[in-house]
Design an enzyme around this catalytic site. Structure first.
Site, PDB file in Angstrom:
ATOM      1  N   GLY A   1      41.285 -18.740 -11.893  1.00 53.04           N
ATOM      2  CA  GLY A   1      41.373 -20.006 -11.176  1.00 53.04           C
ATOM      3  C   GLY A   1      41.780 -19.769  -9.737  1.00 53.04           C
ATOM      4  O   GLY A   1      42.262 -18.683  -9.382  1.00 53.04           O
TER       5      GLY A   1
ATOM      6  N   CYS B   1      42.797 -12.693 -14.831  1.00 53.16           N
ATOM      7  CA  CYS B   1      43.163 -13.002 -13.447  1.00 53.16           C
ATOM      8  C   CYS B   1      44.269 -14.070 -13.423  1.00 53.16           C
ATOM      9  O   CYS B   1      45.394 -13.797 -13.785  1.00 53.16           O
ATOM     10  CB  CYS B   1      41.914 -13.413 -12.658  1.00 53.16           C
ATOM     11  SG  CYS B   1      42.130 -13.316 -10.867  1.00 53.16           S
ATOM     12  N   TYR B   2      43.983 -15.312 -13.020  1.00 54.04           N
ATOM     13  CA  TYR B   2      45.013 -16.358 -13.038  1.00 54.04           C
ATOM     14  C   TYR B   2      45.589 -16.514 -14.441  1.00 54.04           C
ATOM     15  O   TYR B   2      46.788 -16.761 -14.621  1.00 54.04           O
ATOM     16  CB  TYR B   2      44.406 -17.679 -12.562  1.00 54.04           C
ATOM     17  CG  TYR B   2      45.394 -18.833 -12.532  1.00 54.04           C
ATOM     18  CD1 TYR B   2      46.174 -19.080 -11.416  1.00 54.04           C
ATOM     19  CD2 TYR B   2      45.536 -19.679 -13.640  1.00 54.04           C
ATOM     20  CE1 TYR B   2      47.083 -20.139 -11.395  1.00 54.04           C
ATOM     21  CE2 TYR B   2      46.433 -20.736 -13.634  1.00 54.04           C
ATOM     22  CZ  TYR B   2      47.204 -20.964 -12.506  1.00 54.04           C
ATOM     23  OH  TYR B   2      48.104 -22.011 -12.489  1.00 54.04           O
TER      24      TYR B   2
ATOM     25  N   HIS C   1      38.030  -8.991 -13.605  1.00 58.80           N
ATOM     26  CA  HIS C   1      37.100  -9.895 -14.289  1.00 58.80           C
ATOM     27  C   HIS C   1      36.152  -9.101 -15.182  1.00 58.80           C
ATOM     28  O   HIS C   1      35.161  -8.535 -14.702  1.00 58.80           O
ATOM     29  CB  HIS C   1      36.307 -10.719 -13.266  1.00 58.80           C
ATOM     30  CG  HIS C   1      37.136 -11.747 -12.574  1.00 58.80           C
ATOM     31  ND1 HIS C   1      37.333 -13.015 -13.085  1.00 58.80           N
ATOM     32  CD2 HIS C   1      37.857 -11.698 -11.424  1.00 58.80           C
ATOM     33  CE1 HIS C   1      38.134 -13.699 -12.275  1.00 58.80           C
ATOM     34  NE2 HIS C   1      38.460 -12.917 -11.255  1.00 58.80           N
TER      35      HIS C   1
ATOM     36  N   GLU D   1      34.119 -10.326 -17.308  1.00 56.41           N
ATOM     37  CA  GLU D   1      32.927 -11.102 -17.639  1.00 56.41           C
ATOM     38  C   GLU D   1      31.769 -10.876 -16.683  1.00 56.41           C
ATOM     39  O   GLU D   1      30.617 -11.195 -17.015  1.00 56.41           O
ATOM     40  CB  GLU D   1      33.268 -12.601 -17.692  1.00 56.41           C
ATOM     41  CG  GLU D   1      33.589 -13.255 -16.345  1.00 56.41           C
ATOM     42  CD  GLU D   1      35.046 -13.127 -15.920  1.00 56.41           C
ATOM     43  OE1 GLU D   1      35.481 -13.939 -15.082  1.00 56.41           O
ATOM     44  OE2 GLU D   1      35.747 -12.236 -16.424  1.00 56.41           O
TER      45      GLU D   1
ATOM     46  N   ASP E   1      13.493 -25.775 -23.336  1.00 60.09           N
ATOM     47  CA  ASP E   1      14.501 -26.506 -24.101  1.00 60.09           C
ATOM     48  C   ASP E   1      13.868 -27.493 -25.077  1.00 60.09           C
ATOM     49  O   ASP E   1      14.210 -27.524 -26.268  1.00 60.09           O
ATOM     50  CB  ASP E   1      15.450 -27.250 -23.161  1.00 60.09           C
ATOM     51  CG  ASP E   1      16.153 -26.323 -22.185  1.00 60.09           C
ATOM     52  OD1 ASP E   1      16.214 -25.114 -22.470  1.00 60.09           O
ATOM     53  OD2 ASP E   1      16.610 -26.803 -21.132  1.00 60.09           O
TER      54      ASP E   1
ATOM     55  N   LYS F   1      21.435 -21.366 -22.074  1.00 61.47           N
ATOM     56  CA  LYS F   1      19.992 -21.168 -21.885  1.00 61.47           C
ATOM     57  C   LYS F   1      19.496 -19.869 -22.522  1.00 61.47           C
ATOM     58  O   LYS F   1      18.437 -19.848 -23.160  1.00 61.47           O
ATOM     59  CB  LYS F   1      19.682 -21.152 -20.378  1.00 61.47           C
ATOM     60  CG  LYS F   1      18.195 -21.181 -20.053  1.00 61.47           C
ATOM     61  CD  LYS F   1      17.643 -22.571 -20.225  1.00 61.47           C
ATOM     62  CE  LYS F   1      16.253 -22.719 -19.670  1.00 61.47           C
ATOM     63  NZ  LYS F   1      15.800 -24.114 -19.642  1.00 61.47           N
TER      64      LYS F   1
END
Length: 520
Positions: free
Chosen positions: A60, A87-88, A175, A177, A234, A376
């Site tokens: 954040g 992180c945060y 991070h 991710e 979709d 997606k």
């Protein structure tokens, strides 16, 4: 309807305003655990009720010592649920449990950073002792206190990762991710598998079984479901999943607005004729939409008129379907998050979401959204699992108003045909070069200007085509694709030679932000 969850125990991702929060959830799902994004101040009682496999506290933009900085319910640290702070999220957990967080005297770390594992730990199983991570922080832990053990470091951050001495709580200052952390996915997987005991039950096969059971439980034996097909991924996957559950009781309505890409109608009819038990009805409405757009140049007015025309056309088609009680939409998980549709999700509404122009309210149908838990990339994997062809699954996204918002200025049949031909040439050359999947979205735009040219020794004054290709993971930000110059040259030559009325091609090299992906 009986509640059939998407997986046995979710991983709850608490959102503290991170730009990467959806990416965290996607990375967790790639490790076969179901991730759900929830508000940062979700109560400990609600967490107990959801019985999660783990909690992940996101990054954040704030500092934990600032007045008004977002906090979590401190009771979550006493639930015994494994927790990973990023992180945060690391700083928040550390601050709550006795460590000291301060601003980094070196003004933080940003970008790729050398990283060294200090202590053997299950979370770093098979991770090299020295590697690279992606940092983006101005604060860090300065004193871990008595309860946290530092287990990794960087040159400017002596406490780059920690574990709690007695509780299943971990923290990473970097991070994991993002793709810039090479072993980030492995680290997340180690946390889930080796610390949380991940049952690895989030798979597309299992999702299909659960979804089919849920749809059959909800839709009565005499009811029919109307599914609006757009030609995109979709709606196609949504229709295929419903057809697996209900067969011919699913009626797909494909409205040919006259604003489609080249051969799009034929491709949809062919795909659903060979790969689906659902009934397909095609409505030819080109004349209706062109009449509604006559003389209109304002982008928002185009969208408004197209939306109204679509509702009118779809309403008439739906009225002819006996027993139609449900309307299916291809709503995805990011749509649900951004429209504030999750009971436990972040409260801020980023956008108002209507997949098919508010049709449920217009027609009085009950809404069915079988893809609302998926990202997606998961939708594409689901489509492949359901047997849809690659040509349909890997189609680039296409805006709801179609070519009307890529035909800048007035929309006419002649201008649409110019755009359609140019767009088809660009996509064909991209496919021939083997770059179709590398590029997230590519298309042509017909500009409302004319340029001087020389063709066949004669001076011309004709239209300009812009071509655009972008690379992105989430479509919230995007960078322009560095396509080979030889490819761009072939595209330009073919368009100016083959498309009557065009004498110039330009390439859009604007990222998002500051631009958007579409031009209108």
């Amino acid at each position: 309807m009986a509640e059939i969850g998407p997986a046995s125990r979710p991983v709850l991702v608490l959102d503290f305003g991170a730009q990467y929060v959806q990416l965290i959830a996607r990375r967790v799902r790639e490790r076969h655990a179901f991730a759900r994004i929830v508000r940062h101040d979700i109560t400990a009682d609600r967490v107990r009720e959801l019985n999660p496999l783990a909690l992940i506290l996101s990054g954040g933009p704030r500092s934990v010592y600032e007045p008004g900085a977002p906090r979590c319910d401190p009771e979550i640290f006493s639930l015994g649920v494994p927790i990973l702070g990023i992180c945060y999220g690391l700083q928040l957990a550390a601050d709550a449990l006795g460590a000291r967080v301060q601003a980094n005297p070196a003004r933080g770390e940003y970008g790729r950073t050398d990283f060294r594992v200090r202590e053997d730990d299950p979370i770093f199983h098979d991770v090299p002792r020295e590697t690279i991570v992606w940092m983006s922080h101005g604060d860090q832990i300065h004193d871990a206190g008595s309860d946290f053990i530092p287990i990794a470091e960087t040159p400017h951050c002596p406490i780059a990762a920690v574990r709690h001495r007695s509780r299943p709580i971990y923290g990473l200052q970097f991070h994991p991710e993002v793709s810039h952390t090479p072993y980030g996915s492995l680290i997340l997987g180690n946390f889930l598998d080796r610390i949380c005991g991940n049952p690895r039950d989030w798979t597309m096969g299992a999702f299909i079984e659960r979804s089919v059971a849920e749809v059959r439980d909800r839709v009565g034996p005499d009811d029919r479901v109307v599914c609006g097909l757009s030609g995109g991924v979709d709606s196609a996957v949504c229709a295929a999943l419903l057809a697996k559950a209900l067969g011919p009781r699913v009626v797909c309505v494909f409205v040919d607005t006259g604003l489609l890409r080249q051969n799009e109608r034929a491709a949809v009819v062919d795909a659903f004729g060979r790969h689906s038990d659902a009934e397909l009805r095609v409505v030819d409405a080109e004349e209706t939409f062109l009449k509604a757009l006559a003389g209109v140049t304002d982008p928002q007015e185009k969208r408004r008129r197209i939306g109204h025309a679509f509702i009118d056309v779809f309403r008439e088609a739906a009225r002819t379907i006996d027993g139609a009680r449900f309307l299916a939409q291809g709503t995805l998980y990011p749509d649900v998050i951004e429209s504030g549709g999750e009971p436990d999700g972040p409260t801020a509404t980023i956008k108002i979401h209507h997949n098919v122009g508010g049709l449920p309210a217009e027609l009085g149908f009950e809404l069915v959204e079988p893809l609302r838990d998926l990202f997606k990339d998961e939708v594409r994997r689901l489509g492949l699992e359901l047997g849809l062809p690659d040509s349909l699954i890997w189609r680039h996204p296409f805006p709801g108003p179609g070519l009307a918002v890529r035909c800048l200025g007035e929309v006419t049949a002649d201008r649409l045909e110019i755009l359609r031909q140019a767009d088809a040439i660009f996509l064909e050359e991209l496919q021939n070069a083997g770059l179709n999947r590398q590029v997230a979205q590519a298309f042509a735009v017909l500009l409302p200007v004319q340029a001087v040219g020389v063709q066949g020794d004669a001076r011309t004054y004709e239209s300009v085509i812009a071509i655009r290709a972008v690379e992105t993971e989430d479509f919230m930000t995007a960078d322009w694709s560095r396509l080979p110059h030889e490819l761009l040259a072939r595209v330009s030559t073919r368009i100016t030679n083959a498309v009557k009325g065009v004498n110039r091609v330009v390439y859009d090299i604007t990222s998002k932000p500051p631009g958007t992906i579409e031009w209108e």
